[in-house]
Write a protein that holds these residues in place. Structure first.
Motif, PDB file in Angstrom:
ATOM      1  N   MET A   1       0.817  -1.195   0.000  1.00  0.00           N
ATOM      2  CA  MET A   1       0.000   0.000   0.000  1.00  0.00           C
ATOM      3  C   MET A   1       0.860   1.258   0.000  1.00  0.00           C
ATOM      4  N   ALA A   2       1.961   1.266   0.744  1.00  0.00           N
ATOM      5  CA  ALA A   2       2.838   2.434   0.824  1.00  0.00           C
ATOM      6  C   ALA A   2       3.498   2.708  -0.524  1.00  0.00           C
ATOM      7  N   LYS A   3       3.796   1.642  -1.284  1.00  0.00           N
ATOM      8  CA  LYS A   3       4.429   1.829  -2.580  1.00  0.00           C
ATOM      9  C   LYS A   3       3.520   2.601  -3.526  1.00  0.00           C
ATOM     10  N   LYS A   4       2.234   2.281  -3.518  1.00  0.00           N
ATOM     11  CA  LYS A   4       1.281   3.004  -4.351  1.00  0.00           C
ATOM     12  C   LYS A   4       1.220   4.470  -3.954  1.00  0.00           C
ATOM     13  N   LYS A   5       1.297   4.742  -2.665  1.00  0.00           N
ATOM     14  CA  LYS A   5       1.260   6.109  -2.161  1.00  0.00           C
ATOM     15  C   LYS A   5       2.472   6.890  -2.666  1.00  0.00           C
ATOM     16  N   SER A   6       3.673   6.285  -2.627  1.00  0.00           N
ATOM     17  CA  SER A   6       4.873   6.993  -3.061  1.00  0.00           C
ATOM     18  C   SER A   6       4.871   7.217  -4.566  1.00  0.00           C
ATOM     19  N   SER A   7       4.377   6.252  -5.339  1.00  0.00           N
ATOM     20  CA  SER A   7       4.323   6.458  -6.781  1.00  0.00           C
ATOM     21  C   SER A   7       3.313   7.537  -7.133  1.00  0.00           C
ATOM     22  N   ASN A   8       2.229   7.611  -6.378  1.00  0.00           N
ATOM     23  CA  ASN A   8       1.249   8.658  -6.597  1.00  0.00           C
ATOM     24  C   ASN A   8       1.843  10.016  -6.236  1.00  0.00           C
ATOM     25  N   THR A   9       2.654  10.092  -5.190  1.00  0.00           N
ATOM     26  CA  THR A   9       3.307  11.333  -4.798  1.00  0.00           C
ATOM     27  C   THR A   9       4.282  11.781  -5.873  1.00  0.00           C
ATOM     28  N   SER A  10       5.057  10.852  -6.412  1.00  0.00           N
ATOM     29  CA  SER A  10       5.991  11.223  -7.471  1.00  0.00           C
ATOM     30  C   SER A  10       5.242  11.635  -8.732  1.00  0.00           C
ATOM     31  N   ALA A  11       4.119  11.014  -9.000  1.00  0.00           N
ATOM     32  CA  ALA A  11       3.317  11.415 -10.160  1.00  0.00           C
ATOM     33  C   ALA A  11       2.811  12.833  -9.981  1.00  0.00           C
ATOM     34  N   LYS A  12       2.398  13.187  -8.770  1.00  0.00           N
ATOM     35  CA  LYS A  12       1.935  14.546  -8.505  1.00  0.00           C
ATOM     36  C   LYS A  12       3.051  15.557  -8.723  1.00  0.00           C
ATOM     37  N   ILE A  13       4.247  15.221  -8.292  1.00  0.00           N
ATOM     38  CA  ILE A  13       5.390  16.124  -8.458  1.00  0.00           C
ATOM     39  C   ILE A  13       5.743  16.271  -9.933  1.00  0.00           C
ATOM     40  N   LEU A  14       5.768  15.152 -10.643  1.00  0.00           N
ATOM     41  CA  LEU A  14       6.076  15.200 -12.073  1.00  0.00           C
ATOM     42  C   LEU A  14       4.994  15.928 -12.867  1.00  0.00           C
ATOM     43  N   GLY A  83      -8.075  16.657 -19.380  1.00  0.00           N
ATOM     44  CA  GLY A  83      -7.374  16.185 -20.568  1.00  0.00           C
ATOM     45  C   GLY A  83      -5.880  16.044 -20.327  1.00  0.00           C
ATOM     46  N   GLY A  84      -5.288  17.006 -19.637  1.00  0.00           N
ATOM     47  CA  GLY A  84      -3.868  16.937 -19.313  1.00  0.00           C
ATOM     48  C   GLY A  84      -3.547  15.758 -18.420  1.00  0.00           C
ATOM     49  N   ALA A  85      -4.423  15.487 -17.461  1.00  0.00           N
ATOM     50  CA  ALA A  85      -4.216  14.345 -16.564  1.00  0.00           C
ATOM     51  C   ALA A  85      -4.310  13.028 -17.329  1.00  0.00           C
ATOM     52  N   ARG A  86      -5.224  12.957 -18.265  1.00  0.00           N
ATOM     53  CA  ARG A  86      -5.348  11.722 -19.066  1.00  0.00           C
ATOM     54  C   ARG A  86      -4.123  11.489 -19.940  1.00  0.00           C
ATOM     55  N   VAL A  87      -3.615  12.556 -20.560  1.00  0.00           N
ATOM     56  CA  VAL A  87      -2.404  12.422 -21.371  1.00  0.00           C
ATOM     57  C   VAL A  87      -1.231  12.002 -20.487  1.00  0.00           C
ATOM     58  N   PHE A  88      -1.123  12.624 -19.317  1.00  0.00           N
ATOM     59  CA  PHE A  88      -0.062  12.264 -18.377  1.00  0.00           C
ATOM     60  C   PHE A  88      -0.167  10.796 -17.992  1.00  0.00           C
ATOM     61  N   GLN A  89      -1.375  10.323 -17.737  1.00  0.00           N
ATOM     62  CA  GLN A  89      -1.564   8.928 -17.360  1.00  0.00           C
ATOM     63  C   GLN A  89      -1.176   7.986 -18.503  1.00  0.00           C
ATOM     64  N   ARG A  90      -1.516   8.355 -19.734  1.00  0.00           N
ATOM     65  CA  ARG A  90      -1.140   7.511 -20.873  1.00  0.00           C
ATOM     66  C   ARG A  90       0.371   7.422 -21.031  1.00  0.00           C
ATOM     67  N   LEU A  91       1.049   8.545 -20.770  1.00  0.00           N
ATOM     68  CA  LEU A  91       2.506   8.577 -20.947  1.00  0.00           C
ATOM     69  C   LEU A  91       3.256   7.911 -19.797  1.00  0.00           C
ATOM     70  N   THR A  92       2.747   8.033 -18.574  1.00  0.00           N
ATOM     71  CA  THR A  92       3.475   7.543 -17.410  1.00  0.00           C
ATOM     72  C   THR A  92       2.857   6.322 -16.747  1.00  0.00           C
ATOM     73  N   GLY A  93       1.578   6.067 -16.999  1.00  0.00           N
ATOM     74  CA  GLY A  93       0.891   4.975 -16.338  1.00  0.00           C
ATOM     75  C   GLY A  93       0.381   5.342 -14.952  1.00  0.00           C
ATOM     76  N   GLU A  94       0.589   6.578 -14.522  1.00  0.00           N
ATOM     77  CA  GLU A  94       0.165   7.040 -13.198  1.00  0.00           C
ATOM     78  C   GLU A  94      -0.845   8.166 -13.341  1.00  0.00           C
ATOM     79  N   TRP A  95      -1.876   8.153 -12.493  1.00  0.00           N
ATOM     80  CA  TRP A  95      -2.843   9.245 -12.456  1.00  0.00           C
ATOM     81  C   TRP A  95      -2.300  10.317 -11.515  1.00  0.00           C
ATOM     82  N   PRO A  96      -2.240  11.582 -11.953  1.00  0.00           N
ATOM     83  CA  PRO A  96      -1.594  12.610 -11.137  1.00  0.00           C
ATOM     84  C   PRO A  96      -2.415  13.129  -9.960  1.00  0.00           C
ATOM     85  N   GLY A  97      -3.667  12.761  -9.875  1.00  0.00           N
ATOM     86  CA  GLY A  97      -4.530  13.254  -8.791  1.00  0.00           C
ATOM     87  C   GLY A  97      -4.674  12.255  -7.666  1.00  0.00           C
ATOM     88  N   ASP A  98      -5.785  12.370  -6.980  1.00  0.00           N
ATOM     89  CA  ASP A  98      -6.162  11.488  -5.870  1.00  0.00           C
ATOM     90  C   ASP A  98      -5.317  11.674  -4.688  1.00  0.00           C
TER      91      ASP A  98
END
Length: 98
Positions: A1-14, A83-98
């Motif tokens: 669970m913590a790993k998902k949290k850190s990847s989501n945090t890095s996605a937010k930063i990116l 739209g920007g979040a969807r493009v980001f998700q397609r490129l990185t595999g991570e959703w930048p929100g949540d």
């Protein structure tokens, strides 16, 4: 669970630069859309929408213009952000929100 949290945090930063750029784009796009809508809604006025400190317009017209402009800005911003979040998700595999 913590790993998902850190990847989501890095996605937010990116995503931050993307979010800033989409904010600039959405503001400019909303301005263009509002000008076009205002021309169609008020064909008797060929100029821009009334500003709050222009004394030749009554309060109702100024508040109506501000409400329309705010609604258009909110809709355009939400659409561009999503739209920007969807493009980001397609490129990185991570959703930048949540």
């Amino acid at each position: 669970m913590a790993k998902k949290k850190s990847s989501n945090t890095s996605a937010k930063i990116l995503y931050r630069p993307v979010g800033l750029l989409s904010g600039l784009i959405s503001g400019a796009l909303a301005g263009v859309v509002f000008k076009q809508v205002w021309k169609r809604v008020t064909p008797q006025h060929t100029e821009d929408a009334p500003k709050a400190l222009e004394s030749e317009f009554d309060v109702k017209e100024i508040l109506f213009a501000a409400a329309v402009q705010g609604a258009i800005f909110a809709v355009v911003k939400a659409a561009v952000d999503r739209g920007g979040a969807r493009v980001f998700q397609r490129l990185t595999g991570e959703w930048p929100g949540d």
